[in-house]
Design a protein around this motif. Structure first.
Motif, short mmCIF file in Angstrom:
data_model
loop_
_atom_site.label_atom_id
_atom_site.label_comp_id
_atom_site.label_asym_id
_atom_site.label_seq_id
_atom_site.Cartn_x
_atom_site.Cartn_y
_atom_site.Cartn_z
N ARG A 189 24.76 29.30 69.48
CA ARG A 189 25.00 28.38 69.20
C ARG A 189 23.58 27.45 70.31
O ARG A 189 24.10 26.67 71.46
CB ARG A 189 26.69 27.66 69.06
CG ARG A 189 26.73 26.71 68.84
CD ARG A 189 26.27 25.23 70.00
NE ARG A 189 26.93 24.51 71.39
CZ ARG A 189 26.23 24.51 72.53
NH1 ARG A 189 25.29 24.61 72.30
NH2 ARG A 189 26.86 24.75 73.45
N LYS A 207 17.42 26.47 81.82
CA LYS A 207 18.30 26.41 82.91
C LYS A 207 18.45 27.01 84.09
O LYS A 207 18.50 25.91 85.08
CB LYS A 207 19.20 26.57 82.23
CG LYS A 207 20.33 26.15 80.74
CD LYS A 207 20.89 25.15 81.18
CE LYS A 207 21.11 24.42 79.34
NZ LYS A 207 22.64 23.25 80.04
N GLU A 279 25.78 30.78 78.32
CA GLU A 279 25.25 29.52 77.74
C GLU A 279 24.91 29.62 75.89
O GLU A 279 24.82 30.82 75.90
CB GLU A 279 24.16 29.23 78.62
CG GLU A 279 23.34 27.98 78.17
CD GLU A 279 23.97 26.44 78.91
OE1 GLU A 279 23.91 26.76 80.60
OE2 GLU A 279 24.42 25.21 78.02
N ASP A 280 25.65 28.74 75.67
CA ASP A 280 25.31 28.77 74.42
C ASP A 280 25.88 29.30 73.37
O ASP A 280 24.95 29.90 72.47
CB ASP A 280 24.06 28.03 74.07
CG ASP A 280 23.49 26.37 74.79
OD1 ASP A 280 24.41 25.94 75.42
OD2 ASP A 280 22.00 26.19 73.99
N ASP A 303 28.86 24.95 78.93
CA ASP A 303 28.93 23.80 78.24
C ASP A 303 30.62 23.28 77.66
O ASP A 303 30.52 22.04 77.71
CB ASP A 303 28.79 24.59 76.37
CG ASP A 303 27.50 24.69 76.40
OD1 ASP A 303 26.01 24.33 76.39
OD2 ASP A 303 26.87 26.21 75.98
MG LIG Z 1 24.35 24.12 76.26
#
Ligand SMILES: [Mg+2]
Ligand SMILES: NC(=O)C1=CN([C@@H]2O[C@H](COP(=O)(O)OP(=O)(O)OC[C@H]3O[C@@H](n4cnc5c(N)ncnc54)[C@H](OP(=O)(O)O)[C@@H]3O)[C@@H](O)[C@H]2O)C=CC1
Ligand SMILES: CC(=O)C(=O)O
Length: 588
Positions: A189, A207, A279-280, A303
């Protein structure tokens, strides 16, 4: 025979027919002539001369002094001019500005990072407002979409199913030994762009560059990782330039085993105090991973948790503009995934603490909409577990505009990943119910933003308190200039991570997220409110991060989670003293 550089090479016989097209007398064909012979890749431990110029950690380009050029065998390898870092920064920013396409600027920045790390960070810090949209959202999203064609050198570790059973070995291939923070994705994602598989690597890389530039964590302590279990993105599966595993995603036990091996190996290799930022990940894994590892590892889901902390800060500071207490407001989320339910949970926790009310009671003022409509109790059985606490008694409502008209929220938050969904009708409904509607369009990148800043201000006749996940330029409405703020977890995770690292904290606790949020909100001044801003500008981000780090660390000591002793007396001074600055070092 041993050559001058210490390697053992067979020198080809010039009378030997096999050396035709190569050999010692034919330097151009040299590589081809020895193609079938093994060579020893070797390195020297003290970089000098050409190798020094090629080492991004130590290279200073034209900033090498005369003395350094003599001492490190650089004479002739550089043109005669010596310039300082400040001049280099000025030159680089002019170069970057010459590119019109953001992706070209991104590539130029990545190229600089690979050539001269300190100059990259100096440039990013000195021009943070201008360059954040390049190395981070929205441009990083486009970079991930095109990662296959712009990919030059690996910037992090790729751990795929092929490495199963050997992950510890893979981690040991990474050249830095004192890693303190890993940002890891499985690419499922990526922002609001969906499954980008291995091309998601741009996100952990981006990041972590913010960890350094915004939070002062040393670049050598940062490790970007992409876990590749395949992709369900049909387009990528058919793409020649796709760099990842070309099969559909592994799930279930196969997925869980790979992640578990990674989590164990990471802790084994880097120790208990290693921070792992998820992350994601897609929400069907993200919540479970956080739950599974929060009691055994120092884990943080940006997130779910970082976003929650930044949005709570923005809403708390918005109270200065709209009035009332947090508990007096009514919240409606469009999107009930990681970001939506993460924010909702932290807001509820904060209200519950402030008002001494049970969470169940507090939640009644917080409503969420997902792709099937308003989350209501009649849907409870079929809801994913993270949505269940938000299923309130109400008749089903399908459309967002109807939910706005019926729930009458004072705060509307977009976390859907779908652009253009805060339509004129929706925004006008918010404006008709509220003198100053708070509208946060958090989805990234810009294409996925629920509405633009211009739409929010125009459709509310300049009354909206607006912020978005990706930046928008200022807007003029009715002769007045509005500066939209950026509500992005980039305000939180660098300072939050620094706070954990500098205090040797071993577990993340919700109170640490509340502390980070409070620290951020406290940085918003009257001057910012006067401009309609609910966040301080990114220009001051290093100071903001130091304040966040200080408050997070102080809370960690209070909770008994910090292990670094003795506890620093002045936490802010200590945070600032821990921060990496990219000024060049002098070489003896
Ligand atoms: Mg993110
Ligand atoms: N500004 C910031 O700092 C951050 C921004 N984000 C952004 O937020 C977005 C969402 O991220 P995340 O929460 O992790 O994603 P998730 O996939 O976890 O959640 C998305 C949610 O949106 C819902 N949704 C999707 N399409 C629609 C639609 N057309 N109508 C109504 N609801 C819809 C989904 O519904 P369903 O559950 O029914 O599928 C789901 O509940 C992304 O764009 C991301 O970039 C994320 C983190 C931080
Ligand atoms: C900002 C961020 O983390 C996201 O959009 O996923």
């Amino acid at each position: 025979m041993a050559t001058s550089n210490g390697s053992c090479l067979k020198v080809p016989d010039i009378h030997d027919n096999t050396t035709i097209g190569g050999g010692v007398q034919d330097v151009y064909g040299e590589d081809r002539a020895t193609e079938d012979q093994s060579v020893t890749p070797w390195n020297v431990s003290v970089a000098s001369g050409y190798a020094l110029l090629r080492d991004p950690h130590f290279n200073k380009g034209l900033a090498f002094t005369e003395k350094e050029r003599d001492a490190h065998y650089l004479r002739g390898l550089l043109p005669p001019t010596v310039i300082c870092q400040e001049t280099q920064v000025n030159k680089m920013i002019q170069n970057i500005r010459q590119y019109e396409v953001p992706l070209q600027k991104y590539i130029a920045m990545m190229d600089l990072q690979e050539r001269n790390e300190r100059l990259f960070y100096r440039l990013l810090i000195d021009h943070v407002e201008e360059l954040l949209p390049i190395v981070y959202t929205p441009t990083v999203g486009e970079a991930c979409q095109k990662y296959g064609s712009i990919f030059m050198r690996p910037q992090g570790l790729y751990i795929s199913l092929k490495e199963k059973g050997r992950i510890l070995e893979v981690l040991r291939n990474w050249p830095e030994k004192n890693v303190q923070v890993i940002v890891v994705t499985d690419g499922e994602r990526i922002l609001g762009l969906g499954d980008l598989g291995c091309h998601g690597m741009g996100i952990p890389v981006g990041k972590l560059s913010l960890y350094t530039a915004l939070g002062g964590v040393r670049p050598s302590s940062c490790l970007p990782i992409t876990i590749d279990v395949g992709t369900n993105n049909e387009k990528l599966l058919g793409e020649e330039l796709y760099i990842g595993l070309k099969h559909r995603r592994a799930t279930g036990q196969e997925y869980a085993e790979l992640i578990d091996e990674f989590m164990t190996a990471a802790k084994q290799n880097y120790g208990e105090k290693l921070l792992i930022q998820f992350e994601d990940f897609a929400n069907h894994n993200a919540f479970d991973l956080l739950e599974r590892y929060r009691s055994t590892h120092l884990v943080f889901n940006d997130d779910i948790q970082g976003t929650a902390s930044v949005v709570l800060a923005g809403i708390v500071s918005a109270l200065n503009l709209v009035g009332g207490n947090l508990g007096d407001h009514r919240f409606l989320f469009f999107g009930a995934g990681e970001a939506g339910t993460g924010i909702a949970s932290l807001i509820a926790l904060e209200i519950s603490k402030r008002t001494n009310s049970p969470l169940d009671e507090v939640r009644k003022n917080i409503w969420l909409v997902d792709s099937k409509g308003l989350i209501v109790s009649s849907r409870k059985e079929s809801l994913q577990h993270f949505k269940k606490p938000w299923a309130h008694e109400h008749e089903p409502v399908e459309k967002l505009v109807d939910a706005v008209n019926q729930i009458k929220p004072t705060v509307l938050i977009g976390t859907s990943g779908h652009g253009k969904t805060f339509t004129q009708e929706v925004v006008e409904a918010m404006a008709s119910n509220n003198e100053k509607p708070i509208i946060l369009a958090l989805s990234n990148p810009t294409t996925q933003s629920e509405c633009t800043a211009e739409e929010a201000y125009n459709w509310t006749k300049g009354r909206a308190i607006f912020a978005s996940g990706s930046p928008f330029p200022s807007v003029e409405y009715d002769g007045k200039v509005f500066m939209p703020g950026q509500s992005n977890n980039a305000y939180i995770f660098p300072g939050f991570g620094l706070g954990l690292i500098m205090s040797g904290t071993i577990r993340v606790h919700d109170d640490l997220l509340l502390a980070a949020s409070e620290a951020l909100a406290s940085q918003v001044t009257q001057e910012h409110y006067d401009k309609g801003l609910i966040y301080p500008p990114f220009t001051n981000i290093r100071k903001i991060s130091a304040n966040i780090a200080a408050l997070v660390a102080a809370k960690a000591y209070e909770l008994g989670l910090a292990t670094r002793l003795p506890q620093p007396k002045n936490m802010l001074n200590f945070a600032e003293s821990c921060m990496y600055t990219p000024t060049y070092r002098n070489y003896r």
